[in-house]
Design a protein around this motif. Structure first.
Motif, PDB file in Angstrom:
ATOM      1  N   ASN A   1      41.345  31.378  37.737  1.00  0.00           N
ATOM      2  CA  ASN A   1      40.330  32.334  37.279  1.00  0.00           C
ATOM      3  C   ASN A   1      40.718  32.939  35.931  1.00  0.00           C
ATOM      4  O   ASN A   1      39.857  33.145  35.076  1.00  0.00           O
ATOM      5  CB  ASN A   1      40.125  33.438  38.315  1.00  0.00           C
ATOM      6  CG  ASN A   1      39.282  32.989  39.480  1.00  0.00           C
ATOM      7  OD1 ASN A   1      38.491  32.067  39.372  1.00  0.00           O
ATOM      8  ND2 ASN A   1      39.471  33.626  40.618  1.00  0.00           N
ATOM      9  N   LEU A   2      42.002  33.207  35.721  1.00  0.00           N
ATOM     10  CA  LEU A   2      42.466  33.761  34.457  1.00  0.00           C
ATOM     11  C   LEU A   2      42.314  32.753  33.318  1.00  0.00           C
ATOM     12  O   LEU A   2      41.808  33.088  32.245  1.00  0.00           O
ATOM     13  CB  LEU A   2      43.932  34.187  34.586  1.00  0.00           C
ATOM     14  CG  LEU A   2      44.580  34.774  33.343  1.00  0.00           C
ATOM     15  CD1 LEU A   2      43.963  36.139  33.032  1.00  0.00           C
ATOM     16  CD2 LEU A   2      46.078  34.909  33.553  1.00  0.00           C
ATOM     17  N   ILE A   3      42.716  31.508  33.546  1.00  0.00           N
ATOM     18  CA  ILE A   3      42.627  30.470  32.513  1.00  0.00           C
ATOM     19  C   ILE A   3      41.178  30.207  32.126  1.00  0.00           C
ATOM     20  O   ILE A   3      40.842  30.076  30.953  1.00  0.00           O
ATOM     21  CB  ILE A   3      43.315  29.169  32.990  1.00  0.00           C
ATOM     22  CG1 ILE A   3      44.822  29.377  33.056  1.00  0.00           C
ATOM     23  CG2 ILE A   3      42.975  27.997  32.074  1.00  0.00           C
ATOM     24  CD1 ILE A   3      45.580  28.249  33.736  1.00  0.00           C
ATOM     25  N   VAL A   4      40.309  30.143  33.129  1.00  0.00           N
ATOM     26  CA  VAL A   4      38.891  29.872  32.881  1.00  0.00           C
ATOM     27  C   VAL A   4      38.204  31.097  32.283  1.00  0.00           C
ATOM     28  O   VAL A   4      37.208  30.971  31.579  1.00  0.00           O
ATOM     29  CB  VAL A   4      38.201  29.429  34.194  1.00  0.00           C
ATOM     30  CG1 VAL A   4      36.706  29.307  34.029  1.00  0.00           C
ATOM     31  CG2 VAL A   4      38.778  28.125  34.680  1.00  0.00           C
ATOM     32  N   GLY A   5      38.758  32.264  32.555  1.00  0.00           N
ATOM     33  CA  GLY A   5      38.158  33.499  32.055  1.00  0.00           C
ATOM     34  C   GLY A   5      36.921  33.894  32.826  1.00  0.00           C
ATOM     35  O   GLY A   5      36.002  34.498  32.275  1.00  0.00           O
TER      36      GLY A   5
ATOM     37  N   SER B   1      33.781  37.629  38.856  1.00  0.00           N
ATOM     38  CA  SER B   1      33.230  37.373  40.187  1.00  0.00           C
ATOM     39  C   SER B   1      31.770  36.939  40.180  1.00  0.00           C
ATOM     40  O   SER B   1      31.293  36.364  41.152  1.00  0.00           O
ATOM     41  CB  SER B   1      33.391  38.599  41.076  1.00  0.00           C
ATOM     42  OG  SER B   1      32.704  39.701  40.519  1.00  0.00           O
ATOM     43  N   ASP B   2      31.040  37.159  39.102  1.00  0.00           N
ATOM     44  CA  ASP B   2      29.637  36.747  39.061  1.00  0.00           C
ATOM     45  C   ASP B   2      29.432  35.448  38.278  1.00  0.00           C
ATOM     46  O   ASP B   2      28.303  35.003  38.114  1.00  0.00           O
ATOM     47  CB  ASP B   2      28.765  37.858  38.477  1.00  0.00           C
ATOM     48  CG  ASP B   2      29.218  38.290  37.090  1.00  0.00           C
ATOM     49  OD1 ASP B   2      30.367  38.002  36.712  1.00  0.00           O
ATOM     50  OD2 ASP B   2      28.413  38.932  36.386  1.00  0.00           O
TER      51      ASP B   2
ATOM     52  N   TRP C   1      33.839  30.975  39.120  1.00  0.00           N
ATOM     53  CA  TRP C   1      34.724  31.884  39.847  1.00  0.00           C
ATOM     54  C   TRP C   1      35.137  31.259  41.173  1.00  0.00           C
ATOM     55  O   TRP C   1      34.305  30.748  41.919  1.00  0.00           O
ATOM     56  CB  TRP C   1      34.005  33.198  40.097  1.00  0.00           C
ATOM     57  CG  TRP C   1      34.734  34.183  40.952  1.00  0.00           C
ATOM     58  CD1 TRP C   1      34.480  34.459  42.261  1.00  0.00           C
ATOM     59  CD2 TRP C   1      35.814  35.019  40.571  1.00  0.00           C
ATOM     60  NE1 TRP C   1      35.326  35.418  42.710  1.00  0.00           N
ATOM     61  CE2 TRP C   1      36.173  35.789  41.694  1.00  0.00           C
ATOM     62  CE3 TRP C   1      36.524  35.202  39.389  1.00  0.00           C
ATOM     63  CZ2 TRP C   1      37.204  36.718  41.661  1.00  0.00           C
ATOM     64  CZ3 TRP C   1      37.542  36.132  39.361  1.00  0.00           C
ATOM     65  CH2 TRP C   1      37.872  36.874  40.491  1.00  0.00           C
ATOM     66  N   LEU C   2      36.422  31.285  41.454  1.00  0.00           N
ATOM     67  CA  LEU C   2      36.926  30.796  42.738  1.00  0.00           C
ATOM     68  C   LEU C   2      36.806  31.904  43.772  1.00  0.00           C
ATOM     69  O   LEU C   2      37.539  32.891  43.740  1.00  0.00           O
ATOM     70  CB  LEU C   2      38.383  30.347  42.613  1.00  0.00           C
ATOM     71  CG  LEU C   2      38.591  29.025  41.906  1.00  0.00           C
ATOM     72  CD1 LEU C   2      40.035  28.855  41.490  1.00  0.00           C
ATOM     73  CD2 LEU C   2      38.180  27.884  42.795  1.00  0.00           C
ATOM     74  N   ASN C   3      35.882  31.744  44.681  1.00  0.00           N
ATOM     75  CA  ASN C   3      35.624  32.719  45.732  1.00  0.00           C
ATOM     76  C   ASN C   3      36.848  32.823  46.646  1.00  0.00           C
ATOM     77  O   ASN C   3      37.322  31.815  47.158  1.00  0.00           O
ATOM     78  CB  ASN C   3      34.401  32.272  46.523  1.00  0.00           C
ATOM     79  CG  ASN C   3      34.020  33.227  47.603  1.00  0.00           C
ATOM     80  OD1 ASN C   3      34.796  33.521  48.496  1.00  0.00           O
ATOM     81  ND2 ASN C   3      32.786  33.697  47.532  1.00  0.00           N
TER      82      ASN C   3
END
Length: 88
Positions: free
Chosen positions: A33-37, A40-41, A45-47
């Motif tokens: 999630n950090l690398i992709v930036g 949550s919306d 986003w990895l739930n």
């Protein structure tokens, strides 16, 4: 060694292994999630709930989804994307 001792040791090893597994999944999910930036919306986003159930399969799906989006965006920017005829 008697069987109850082996069973207790086996359960102890399983608990430690499970803790490491959950820790690894959380760390990898947060790093992706950090690398992709993503937030949550966002689509990428990895739930946390789905990640905890499907682990690596779900993570790989999201990585592939991000790669496909990136390739599509590159094609659009380069002007090489072919428009598809609408399906009737």
């Amino acid at each position: 060694m008697d069987e109850p001792t082996i069973l207790r040791n086996s359960i102890g090893i399983h608990v430690v292994s499970s803790i490491f597994d959950v820790t690894w999944v959380i760390m990898v999910r947060n790093r992706i999630n950090l690398i992709v930036g993503s937030n949550s919306d966002d689509k990428l986003w990895l739930n946390p709930f789905i990640t905890s159930i499907f682990h690596v399969i779900y993570m790989q799906h999201k990585i592939n989804q991000g790669l496909a989006t990136s390739q599509y965006n590159k094609q659009i920017m380069a002007g090489t994307h072919k428009q598809c005829a609408p399906h009737i």
